[in-house]
Design a protein around this motif. Sequence first.
Motif: not given
Length: 200
Positions: A81-105
């Motif tokens: 849309w208007v040469g960009q990803m959808s607003s839904i896709a952008m929201r998903v990427l924004e929520r991915m930001n919460g994974l930065y500090p998360v590590k496994d055992e």
Amino acid sequence: MKAIIFNCTLKPSPIASNTEALASEVIKELERLGVETKLIRMIDHDIKPGSKSDMGNGDAWPEILKELLDSDILIMASPTWVGQMSSIAMRVLERMNGLYPVKDEKGIPVTFNKVAGFVVTGEEDGARHVVSEMAGGLMDVGFTIAPQCYTYWNNGPGPGTSYLKTNFRKDWSIETAKAVANNVVAVSKALKAMPISYSI
């Protein structure tokens, strides 16, 4: 091996989605290769805006995130849309930001050793830009980007018809969708054999 497909169309179910139609070609090839797949139409879920993994009461993202972390492969599918990803896709990427500090055992980021691929549709061009933006965002939070891991379809210059209403160059998009599936599976198998195990 499991793959999760995020359809980031702006159209809620049961409206037909052009993006989902092309993503289904990737899904068919993944399943032929023995991969268990699940497609989620993101707009059908109340994914709150924000940059954390849990934005509180009513937020659908935490449950979706559990399924993502249980998968080996993520296919991000977005219209243009208007040469960009959808607003839904952008929201998903924004929520991915919460994974930065998360590590496994073992102290390894939970997104390491997960592979990403992409599907983009649109009546006009902009698909390669959308792919690069989504790939950059996912790489930034730890996903591995496979070679030739995207397929797209557009109508060419100017406004036009949609993917589901034409056969224009669909053969290329479908063949490329098969390449996407094969390449993300190959990289995922390689990472299982020799996983990324170093992180700062």
